[in-house]
Design an enzyme around this catalytic site. Structure first.
Site, PDB file in Angstrom:
ATOM      1  N   CYS A 131       0.876  -1.168   0.000  1.00  0.00           N
ATOM      2  CA  CYS A 131       0.000   0.000   0.000  1.00  0.00           C
ATOM      3  C   CYS A 131       0.917   1.222   0.000  1.00  0.00           C
ATOM      4  O   CYS A 131       1.658   1.432   0.958  1.00  0.00           O
ATOM      5  CB  CYS A 131      -0.870  -0.061   1.255  1.00  0.00           C
ATOM      6  SG  CYS A 131      -1.960   1.355   1.455  1.00  0.00           S
ATOM      7  N   CYS A 373      -6.333   1.424   6.719  1.00  0.00           N
ATOM      8  CA  CYS A 373      -6.892   2.509   5.918  1.00  0.00           C
ATOM      9  C   CYS A 373      -7.212   3.713   6.774  1.00  0.00           C
ATOM     10  O   CYS A 373      -7.895   3.600   7.786  1.00  0.00           O
ATOM     11  CB  CYS A 373      -8.192   2.086   5.257  1.00  0.00           C
ATOM     12  SG  CYS A 373      -8.023   0.685   4.198  1.00  0.00           S
TER      13      CYS A 373
HETATM   14  N1  SAH Z   1      -7.181   9.302  -1.329  1.00  0.00           N
HETATM   15  C1  SAH Z   1      -7.513   8.025  -1.853  1.00  0.00           C
HETATM   16  C2  SAH Z   1      -6.636   6.891  -1.382  1.00  0.00           C
HETATM   17  C3  SAH Z   1      -6.239   6.799   0.076  1.00  0.00           C
HETATM   18  S1  SAH Z   1      -7.290   6.122   1.301  1.00  0.00           S
HETATM   19  C4  SAH Z   1      -8.959   7.697  -1.572  1.00  0.00           C
HETATM   20  O1  SAH Z   1      -9.551   8.382  -0.771  1.00  0.00           O
HETATM   21  O2  SAH Z   1      -9.492   6.813  -2.201  1.00  0.00           O
HETATM   22  C5  SAH Z   1      -7.709   4.494   0.951  1.00  0.00           C
HETATM   23  C6  SAH Z   1      -9.107   4.165   1.452  1.00  0.00           C
HETATM   24  O3  SAH Z   1      -9.204   4.184   2.888  1.00  0.00           O
HETATM   25  C7  SAH Z   1     -10.139   5.157   0.957  1.00  0.00           C
HETATM   26  O4  SAH Z   1     -11.263   4.472   0.494  1.00  0.00           O
HETATM   27  C8  SAH Z   1     -10.437   5.938   2.205  1.00  0.00           C
HETATM   28  O5  SAH Z   1     -11.682   6.574   2.148  1.00  0.00           O
HETATM   29  C9  SAH Z   1     -10.390   4.861   3.267  1.00  0.00           C
HETATM   30  N2  SAH Z   1     -10.303   5.383   4.626  1.00  0.00           N
HETATM   31  C10 SAH Z   1      -9.818   6.570   5.034  1.00  0.00           C
HETATM   32  N3  SAH Z   1      -9.905   6.702   6.365  1.00  0.00           N
HETATM   33  C11 SAH Z   1     -10.448   5.550   6.834  1.00  0.00           C
HETATM   34  C12 SAH Z   1     -10.760   5.062   8.132  1.00  0.00           C
HETATM   35  N4  SAH Z   1     -10.530   5.796   9.214  1.00  0.00           N
HETATM   36  N5  SAH Z   1     -11.290   3.834   8.222  1.00  0.00           N
HETATM   37  C13 SAH Z   1     -11.516   3.090   7.122  1.00  0.00           C
HETATM   38  N6  SAH Z   1     -11.224   3.484   5.876  1.00  0.00           N
HETATM   39  C14 SAH Z   1     -10.705   4.707   5.721  1.00  0.00           C
END
Ligand code: SAH
Length: 381
Positions: A131, A373
């Protein structure tokens, strides 16, 4: 690709630092930033035959090597200088943290200018996924994501992105990850940053990942996932690149009212526009897109929202263009939100499946090391 001016090649082996517009400074130029033409020009400027660059590329991309001492086919006298010019250190390890008995490894890197980023390597029985981060910080300000809270520091260069992958691939082949030697199979742009907001570097990096060795890492485009908040013009551009990467859209709500809050860029491109762009991507590339949906207790996990999500996705047909990936919310500092109750999550899945939408729940690897994530905040200490 960045245009590197050959006249600026530095005869001394210290990594170069280039002035950027806006008075900022670019990361040192690296092999992974160079196009084929630029490679030749750099070899000339180094006073070396063109095949030297190919030898270095072979070490870096095919042998996953970066230590000049192990590049014995390069002339001993100029080895260090050539490698310093082509493979300057971009990622300085600050700290690694392990979870899942060593099968999940989070690395904190310091970039040349002190910016901090993280990447997370996850080994499963049948695959290994890195990742990667595409920006130091993130400007998208999603309130449930730790990275979003700190704002954007800067875009990463193409090579800074590729180097995270090359590092992970090397660790896998050398057997440095629990489970013995193996192969890095997957890349997800789900670390820090919004990849579509750093489009040029991200596409350049993807091209290096899929190019066969010794021009690239020889990975399969299908095993590379680009995740976006829904920057619609960039999603359309990605569909026309002719690289069949997997696209993931971070939707998190099927209605604009809630999505405006959870994913603030929704005020610019709505649920409808983002989903339509995802559907167009599936049509053009024949790749099934993934809808990411963090399950947040009593915020976006109501049964009626599952039905609405199912209807929104169904309205584009049921030819298998989409699947939903639910992510139990990972806790982040200062947030009052928590993951959905198991029974609400089960009902959400049931309703989506009843509408014919393939749905899975993501396993939350690395949450105990803040590597899951939305937990990447890249702080030292
Ligand atoms: N900026 C991009 C990629 C990075 S985040 C995007 O938003 O797609 C990767 C994934 O993790 C995204 O789907 C994001 O919304 C999710 N994510 C972010 N914060 C999170 C959290 N606290 N818990 C679960 N998923 C989360």
């Amino acid at each position: 690709m960045r245009e590197w001016s050959v006249s600026s090649v530095n005869p001394n082996p210290l990594p170069l630092v280039f002035e950027q517009k806006r008075g900022r400074v670019k990361p040192p130029r690296h092999l992974a930033d160079l196009t084929a033409d630029e490679r030749t020009a750099v070899a000339e400027a180094l006073g070396e035959p063109a095949f030297r660059v190919k030898q270095v590329a072979n070490h870096y991309y095919a042998r996953l090597e970066r230590d000049p001492a192990n590049m014995t086919d390069l002339p001993a006298a100029s080895r260090d200088r050539i490698v310093a010019e082509l493979l300057p250190t971009l990622l300085n390890p600050v700290r690694t943290m392990e979870a899942d008995k060593g099968a999940t490894v989070k690395s904190l890197w310091k970039l040349f200018d002190g910016a901090l980023v993280e990447s997370v390597l996850m080994r499963y029985t049948d695959r290994a996924t890195i990742c990667v981060s595409s920006q130091a910080g993130c400007g998208m300000a999603c309130p449930f994501c730790a990275t979003g809270q700190g704002g954007l520091e800067r875009n990463m260069s193409c090579a800074e992105i590729v180097d995270q992958v090359q590092d992970a691939a090397g660790k896998m082949t050398r057997g440095e990850i629990a489970g013995g030697p193996g192969r890095l199979s997957n890349v997800v742009f789900m670390g820090m940053g919004e990849p579509m907001a750093n489009y040029k570097a991200v596409i350049g990096a993807v091209r290096r990942m899929v190019a066969p060795a010794p021009d690239g890492l020889g990975m399969s485009a299908r095993n590379i996932t680009v995740s976006t908040v829904g920057l619609v013009p960039r999603m359309k551009q990605l569909a026309d690149e002719g690289i069949p990467v997997t696209l993931a859209l971070s939707l998190h709500a099927p209605d604009d009212e809630l999505r405006n809050e959870l994913v603030p860029i929704n005020t610019r491109w709505s649920v409808h526009e983002a989903v339509e762009a995802a559907w167009e991507y599936a049509q053009k590339t024949k790749r099934r897109v993934s809808i990411e949906y963090a399950m947040i207790k009593d915020i976006n996990d109501q049964a009626w929202r599952a039905d609405l999500l199912g209807d929104v996705l169904q309205s584009y047909g049921d030819w298998g263009w989409v699947h939903v990936n639910l992510i139990p919310l990972n806790p982040t500092p200062g947030s009052m939100w928590t993951a959905s109750r198991p029974e609400d999550e089960r009902e959400f899945v049931r309703r989506l499946i009843a509408k014919g939408i393939p749905t899975t729940v993501r396993d939350t690897r690395g949450s105990d090391i803040d590597g899951a994530c939305g937990q990447l905040a890249a702080v030292e200490g």
